[in-house]
Enzyme design. Structure first.
Site, PDB file in Angstrom:
ATOM      1  N   LYS A  14       6.447 -20.211  32.788  1.00 27.26           N
ATOM      2  CA  LYS A  14       5.853 -21.021  33.844  1.00 27.26           C
ATOM      3  C   LYS A  14       5.422 -22.396  33.323  1.00 27.26           C
ATOM      4  O   LYS A  14       5.739 -23.414  33.933  1.00 27.26           O
ATOM      5  CB  LYS A  14       4.645 -20.236  34.351  1.00 27.26           C
ATOM      6  CG  LYS A  14       3.920 -20.734  35.514  1.00 27.26           C
ATOM      7  CD  LYS A  14       2.930 -19.663  35.998  1.00 27.26           C
ATOM      8  CE  LYS A  14       1.939 -19.191  34.926  1.00 27.26           C
ATOM      9  NZ  LYS A  14       0.959 -20.215  34.527  1.00 27.26           N
ATOM     10  N   ARG A  89      -4.449 -17.372  41.712  1.00 30.16           N
ATOM     11  CA  ARG A  89      -4.117 -16.143  41.008  1.00 30.16           C
ATOM     12  C   ARG A  89      -4.755 -14.928  41.650  1.00 30.16           C
ATOM     13  O   ARG A  89      -4.524 -13.804  41.202  1.00 30.16           O
ATOM     14  CB  ARG A  89      -4.660 -16.223  39.575  1.00 30.16           C
ATOM     15  CG  ARG A  89      -3.667 -16.661  38.515  1.00 30.16           C
ATOM     16  CD  ARG A  89      -4.451 -16.760  37.204  1.00 30.16           C
ATOM     17  NE  ARG A  89      -3.655 -16.602  36.037  1.00 30.16           N
ATOM     18  CZ  ARG A  89      -3.170 -17.615  35.312  1.00 30.16           C
ATOM     19  NH1 ARG A  89      -3.325 -18.865  35.704  1.00 30.16           N
ATOM     20  NH2 ARG A  89      -2.502 -17.374  34.208  1.00 30.16           N
ATOM     21  N   ARG A 128       5.405 -16.303  20.757  1.00 32.56           N
ATOM     22  CA  ARG A 128       4.572 -17.482  20.963  1.00 32.56           C
ATOM     23  C   ARG A 128       3.264 -17.360  20.176  1.00 32.56           C
ATOM     24  O   ARG A 128       2.758 -18.339  19.637  1.00 32.56           O
ATOM     25  CB  ARG A 128       4.263 -17.660  22.457  1.00 32.56           C
ATOM     26  CG  ARG A 128       3.444 -18.903  22.751  1.00 32.56           C
ATOM     27  CD  ARG A 128       3.248 -19.118  24.246  1.00 32.56           C
ATOM     28  NE  ARG A 128       2.113 -18.384  24.773  1.00 32.56           N
ATOM     29  CZ  ARG A 128       1.789 -18.347  26.050  1.00 32.56           C
ATOM     30  NH1 ARG A 128       2.516 -18.981  26.952  1.00 32.56           N
ATOM     31  NH2 ARG A 128       0.748 -17.666  26.455  1.00 32.56           N
ATOM     32  N   ARG A 134      -3.314 -19.747  20.082  1.00 29.12           N
ATOM     33  CA  ARG A 134      -4.195 -19.462  21.212  1.00 29.12           C
ATOM     34  C   ARG A 134      -4.932 -18.158  20.953  1.00 29.12           C
ATOM     35  O   ARG A 134      -4.328 -17.155  20.591  1.00 29.12           O
ATOM     36  CB  ARG A 134      -3.384 -19.351  22.513  1.00 29.12           C
ATOM     37  CG  ARG A 134      -3.206 -20.696  23.182  1.00 29.12           C
ATOM     38  CD  ARG A 134      -2.302 -20.614  24.392  1.00 29.12           C
ATOM     39  NE  ARG A 134      -2.671 -19.576  25.357  1.00 29.12           N
ATOM     40  CZ  ARG A 134      -2.177 -19.533  26.597  1.00 29.12           C
ATOM     41  NH1 ARG A 134      -1.331 -20.459  27.013  1.00 29.12           N
ATOM     42  NH2 ARG A 134      -2.536 -18.567  27.409  1.00 29.12           N
ATOM     43  N   ARG A 145      -3.591  -9.003  29.872  1.00 35.79           N
ATOM     44  CA  ARG A 145      -3.251 -10.072  30.828  1.00 35.79           C
ATOM     45  C   ARG A 145      -2.126  -9.639  31.766  1.00 35.79           C
ATOM     46  O   ARG A 145      -2.129  -9.984  32.938  1.00 35.79           O
ATOM     47  CB  ARG A 145      -2.865 -11.355  30.084  1.00 35.79           C
ATOM     48  CG  ARG A 145      -4.105 -12.165  29.666  1.00 35.79           C
ATOM     49  CD  ARG A 145      -3.846 -13.129  28.523  1.00 35.79           C
ATOM     50  NE  ARG A 145      -2.806 -14.078  28.766  1.00 35.79           N
ATOM     51  CZ  ARG A 145      -2.029 -14.610  27.808  1.00 35.79           C
ATOM     52  NH1 ARG A 145      -2.203 -14.265  26.547  1.00 35.79           N
ATOM     53  NH2 ARG A 145      -1.113 -15.479  28.101  1.00 35.79           N
TER      54      ARG A 145
END
Ligand code: ADP
Length: 188
Positions: A14, A89, A128, A134, A145
């Site tokens: 996204k 969301r 990632r 992160r 998540r």
């Protein structure tokens, strides 16, 4: 289409697609994840609140997120075209967004939803995680998540499908291939 929303589960690509899509429509790119991260780095009050939730893979509470987006959508660069990335969301956020846009005399032209197999999603996120730094990219948090996305956010697809503005796009393949599929829909 000039007023868009891009959706997809964590790992769907996204963020990558949002950057090029925002420039395609020449609109403001409004990423709630980016705004929260900027506030966390800047150690603002908002950042302190958001960090507690983000680090655990939880959603930041609706009233906090809604107020932040309302503020952003009322800025001057948003009038002609915008791309919402990562908002709404939750169903509560959908209703608030409807109200904010109605007040502005605006509405959504389309919703782009990226679809990717769940196994591929986890793999991409773990990849990632190695480079992103992160704090919400650990395996436990990634899985959490995904679960929250399924329970809180996936139902939004039905809402936008019923409104006739949902465009589901295959998110498998290279970023260029996915980008071409999105452009074909948006420029139609
Ligand atoms: P992802 O890569 O999982 O799509 P984002 O960069 O969009 O993540 O967002 C990162 C985090 O910021 C989310 O896990 C959540 O904690 C918070 N966040 C972003 N957008 C929202 C939102 N609309 N409502 C609540 N929390 C949000």
């Amino acid at each position: 289409m000039k007023r868009l929303l891009i959706m997809g589960p964590p790992g769907a690509g996204k963020g990558t697609q949002a950057i090029s899509l925002a420039s395609t429509i020449n609109g403001a790119h409004i990423s709630t994840g980016d705004i929260f991260r900027a506030n966390v780095s800047g150690e603002t009050e908002l950042g302190k609140i958001a960090k507690r939730f983000m680090d655990n893979g939880e959603y930041v509470p609706d009233e906090v997120t809604n107020a932040m987006v309302k503020d952003r959508l009322n800025q001057d660069d948003v009038k002609e075209a915008f791309l919402l990335d990562g908002y709404p969301r939750t169903l509560d956020q959908v209703h608030t967004l409807d109200e904010i846009l109605a007040e502005l005399g605006s509405s959504l032209d389309g919703v782009i939803a990226l679809t990717v197999d769940s196994e591929e999603l986890i793999e991409r996120l773990l990849e990632r995680a190695k480079v992103s730094g992160r704090t919400d990219d650990t395996e436990v948090v990634i899985r959490h998540r995904q679960t929250i996305y399924t329970s809180e956010t996936a139902p939004l697809l039905d809402v936008y499908r019923e409104r006739g503005i949902l465009h589901e796009i295959d998110g498998m393949g290279t970023p260029e291939e996915v980008g071409a599929r999105i452009s074909a829909v948006v420029n139609r």
